[in-house]
Design a protein around this motif. Structure first.
Motif, mmCIF file in Angstrom:
data_model
loop_
_atom_site.group_PDB
_atom_site.id
_atom_site.type_symbol
_atom_site.label_atom_id
_atom_site.label_comp_id
_atom_site.label_asym_id
_atom_site.label_seq_id
_atom_site.Cartn_x
_atom_site.Cartn_y
_atom_site.Cartn_z
ATOM 1 N N UNK A 65 0.833 -1.205 0.000
ATOM 2 C CA UNK A 65 0.000 0.000 0.000
ATOM 3 C C UNK A 65 0.868 1.256 0.000
ATOM 4 N N UNK A 115 2.174 1.754 -3.429
ATOM 5 C CA UNK A 115 1.149 2.343 -4.304
ATOM 6 C C UNK A 115 1.032 3.844 -4.042
ATOM 7 N N UNK A 159 3.851 5.521 -5.778
ATOM 8 C CA UNK A 159 3.540 5.624 -7.214
ATOM 9 C C UNK A 159 2.538 6.752 -7.469
ATOM 10 N N UNK A 160 1.537 6.850 -6.614
ATOM 11 C CA UNK A 160 0.516 7.890 -6.762
ATOM 12 C C UNK A 160 1.135 9.284 -6.721
ATOM 13 N N UNK A 164 3.345 10.133 -9.730
ATOM 14 C CA UNK A 164 2.550 10.460 -10.909
ATOM 15 C C UNK A 164 1.910 11.830 -10.763
ATOM 16 N N UNK A 165 1.381 12.112 -9.584
ATOM 17 C CA UNK A 165 0.784 13.423 -9.310
ATOM 18 C C UNK A 165 1.816 14.537 -9.499
ATOM 19 N N UNK A 207 -4.375 24.712 -8.631
ATOM 20 C CA UNK A 207 -5.378 23.803 -8.064
ATOM 21 C C UNK A 207 -4.681 22.598 -7.422
ATOM 22 N N UNK A 212 -4.252 21.510 -3.267
ATOM 23 C CA UNK A 212 -4.557 20.163 -2.786
ATOM 24 C C UNK A 212 -3.352 19.600 -2.020
ATOM 25 N N UNK A 244 -9.006 16.283 -4.587
ATOM 26 C CA UNK A 244 -8.562 16.779 -5.889
ATOM 27 C C UNK A 244 -9.690 16.657 -6.918
ATOM 28 N N UNK A 245 -10.696 15.817 -6.596
ATOM 29 C CA UNK A 245 -11.909 15.685 -7.410
ATOM 30 C C UNK A 245 -11.637 15.259 -8.849
ATOM 31 N N UNK A 246 -10.658 14.395 -9.035
ATOM 32 C CA UNK A 246 -10.384 13.911 -10.386
ATOM 33 C C UNK A 246 -10.635 12.402 -10.423
ATOM 34 N N UNK A 287 -10.513 0.899 -1.510
ATOM 35 C CA UNK A 287 -10.744 -0.526 -1.261
ATOM 36 C C UNK A 287 -11.721 -0.719 -0.109
ATOM 37 N N UNK A 307 -11.314 -1.550 2.856
ATOM 38 C CA UNK A 307 -10.872 -1.087 4.175
ATOM 39 C C UNK A 307 -10.687 0.431 4.219
ATOM 40 N N UNK A 329 -8.769 2.201 2.121
ATOM 41 C CA UNK A 329 -7.497 2.628 1.525
ATOM 42 C C UNK A 329 -7.810 3.313 0.198
ATOM 43 N N UNK A 330 -7.306 4.547 0.039
ATOM 44 C CA UNK A 330 -7.647 5.326 -1.145
ATOM 45 C C UNK A 330 -6.419 5.593 -2.011
ATOM 46 N N UNK A 331 -6.664 5.629 -3.321
ATOM 47 C CA UNK A 331 -5.603 5.950 -4.259
ATOM 48 C C UNK A 331 -6.168 6.831 -5.375
ATOM 49 N N UNK A 332 -5.346 7.754 -5.845
ATOM 50 C CA UNK A 332 -5.664 8.483 -7.068
ATOM 51 C C UNK A 332 -4.523 8.253 -8.063
ATOM 52 N N UNK A 333 -4.673 8.817 -9.244
ATOM 53 C CA UNK A 333 -3.716 8.662 -10.356
ATOM 54 C C UNK A 333 -3.878 7.280 -11.009
ATOM 55 N N UNK A 380 -2.431 5.463 -13.367
ATOM 56 C CA UNK A 380 -1.372 4.451 -13.524
ATOM 57 C C UNK A 380 -0.998 3.825 -12.182
ATOM 58 N N UNK A 381 -1.112 4.615 -11.100
ATOM 59 C CA UNK A 381 -0.793 4.068 -9.774
ATOM 60 C C UNK A 381 -1.848 3.046 -9.355
ATOM 61 N N UNK A 410 -1.359 -0.102 -11.432
ATOM 62 C CA UNK A 410 -0.197 -0.860 -10.996
ATOM 63 C C UNK A 410 -0.495 -1.596 -9.698
ATOM 64 N N UNK A 411 -1.213 -0.929 -8.794
ATOM 65 C CA UNK A 411 -1.564 -1.559 -7.515
ATOM 66 C C UNK A 411 -2.447 -2.774 -7.758
#
Lengths: 225, 225
Positions: free
Chosen positions: A91, A94, A97-98, A101-102, A140, A144, B52-54, B60, B62, B64-68, B70-71, B74-75
């Motif tokens: 995790x 990940x 990686x996030x 990329x950001x 923006x 964030x 970031x609202x994108x 998941x 539990x 666990x949050x991810x943005x982007x 490709x990340x 990959x996860x």
């Protein structure tokens, strides 16, 4: 120590800085070959190995080749897992990686377009409308990021130790500080972001890789030619 | 089967397609809640989780949050190593990262700029000069890719099986086929690139994710408004 391979890059290129920093934190050495834009990247020796002719480009001692800065930096970062550059579990990896990329797409890319457009005058068709568009997009994203970093006790992105995400973010934020973020922005609008930048670039192991920040006093303005 | 989590995305967004494909190849299920641009991404429920609202954005079971994109992809790809989406060893892993990054920055982003500029009319300051600049960039990258794929016995990017790199490239090439590559380019100039595309999207498991190619007959021309 034997270098793990050769890096074709330029010491002032953000992606090259990220790779050299990852190597330094991992206790590894990479050979940074002398590079002259327009000469080295057009030489047959280089283009035979790397037909796309872009930098950074990496070749290890067995001839394994890689391009794309973040891929090279990530590969170098996982050679010594104990260095913690990719976090301590799936995790955290990940999340690294996030943030990489950001940093690249939300901060480095718009700031670079402005840098290339205004400072380098090398982005065809760059105009005031676009400058505004990229600046707003970067702002923006910076907002964030500022809010997120304010919530981090360690002041770092993922956990308590320096990761590849912190390194890559610092290279992107350096570009933002040379374009969009003047003194006022750095001190009053995005103080946590620039505290993060200072924390990363003051790390003794990588200080010399980042060099002088080269920041602007005021946000760069668009000038029609 | 229990979904591994929720993906906020749009079924026609390239990054969303890649994540859904990675899940399917891995034998995993992801919930794709309905998404309406301008509504879902402005709802407090969404923006509280994802300031970031994108999209895409992932959570998941539990929390666990991810943005982007490709990340997230990959996860998801790392959850079932036997599916081999990330290759079989560290070097293949790095090559996958390389091609994912190449696909995104060298093909998807410039093609998207043209798509957003011409088709969507949503890139401020987009001009004929810039259209030409981005088109040339894509063509240079496609040529490099065409030559590389010609050297690949499997017709795939990294080894003999489908990897995250192949999926990501297909999503990028789809956008190129909707903008800079007409029938002539696809059949005569970059036949291997589009053979790779066909190979990936004809995989029974992910065919429905990619849907109709939506290709243009001729490269999009810039039109002054």
């Amino acid at each position: 120590m034997a270098p793990i391979g050769k890096l074709y890059g330029h010491p002032r290129q953000p992606q090259t800085k990220a790779i050299l920093s990852a190597a330094a934190i991992s206790g590894l050495e990479i050979d940074l070959l002398p590079f002259e834009f327009g000469v080295t990247n057009k030489s047959p020796e280089f283009t035979q190995k790397f037909p796309l002719a872009k930098i950074p480009a990496f070749e290890d001692n067995e001839g394994f080749k890689l391009i794309e800065g973040t891929a090279i930096a990530r590969y170098v970062s996982e050679l010594v897992p104990d260095a913690g550059l990719l976090g301590h579990n799936a995790k955290e990896t990940a999340q690294v990686d996030q943030w990489v990329h950001f940093a690249e797409t939300e901060i480095h890319l718009p700031a670079s377009n402005i840098y290339i457009g205004i400072v380098m005058k090398f982005l065809p068709g760059f105009n005031e409308e676009q400058h505004k568009y990229y600046k707003e997009r970067a702002e923006r994203s910076l907002k964030f990021l500022e809010d997120y970093l304010a919530s981090r006790p360690s002041g770092l992105l993922v956990n308590d130790s320096l990761t590849l995400a912190d390194i890559v973010l610092a290279t992107a934020v350096q570009r933002a500080g040379r374009t969009i973020c003047g003194i006022k922005e750095r001190e009053q609008v995005y103080p946590h972001i620039y505290a993060h930048f200072a924390k990363v670039t003051n790390d003794e192991r990588i200080k010399q890789v980042f060099g002088e920040p080269g920041f602007v006093d005021e946000s760069v303005a668009f000038k029609a030619e | 089967m229990t979904p591994i989590g929720k993906l906020y995305g749009h079924p026609r967004q390239p990054q969303t397609k890649v994540i859904l494909s990675a899940a399917i190849i891995s034998g995993l299920e992801i919930d794709l809640p309905p998404f309406e641009f301008g509504v879902t991404n402005k709802s407090p429920e969404f923006t509280q989780k994802f300031p970031l609202a994108k999209i895409p954005a992932f959570e998941d079971n539990e929390g666990f949050k991810l943005v982007e994109g490709t990340a997230i992809a990959r996860y998801v790809s790392s959850l079932v190593p036997d599916a081999s989406l990330l290759g079989r060893n560290a070097k293949e892993n790095a090559q996958i990262d390389q091609w994912v990054h190449f696909a995104e920055t060298e093909i998807l982003i410039p093609s998207n700029n043209i798509y957003t500029g011409i088709v969507m009319k949503y890139l401020p300051g987009f001009s004929e000069e810039q259209h030409k600049h981005y088109q040339k960039g894509v063509e240079r990258s496609l040529k490099f890719l065409e030559d590389y794929l010609a050297s690949r016995p499997s017709g795939l990017l990294v080894n003999g099986d489908l990897t995250l790199a192949d999926i990501t490239l297909a999503a990028a090439v789809q956008r190129a086929g909707q903008t800079v590559c007409g029938v002539k380019e696809r059949e005569q100039v970059y036949p291997r690139v589009f053979a790779h595309f066909a190979k990936v999207i004809n995989d029974e498991r992910i065919k429905h994710v990619f849907g109709e190619p939506g290709f243009v007959d001729e490269p999009l021309a810039f039109r002054d408004e």
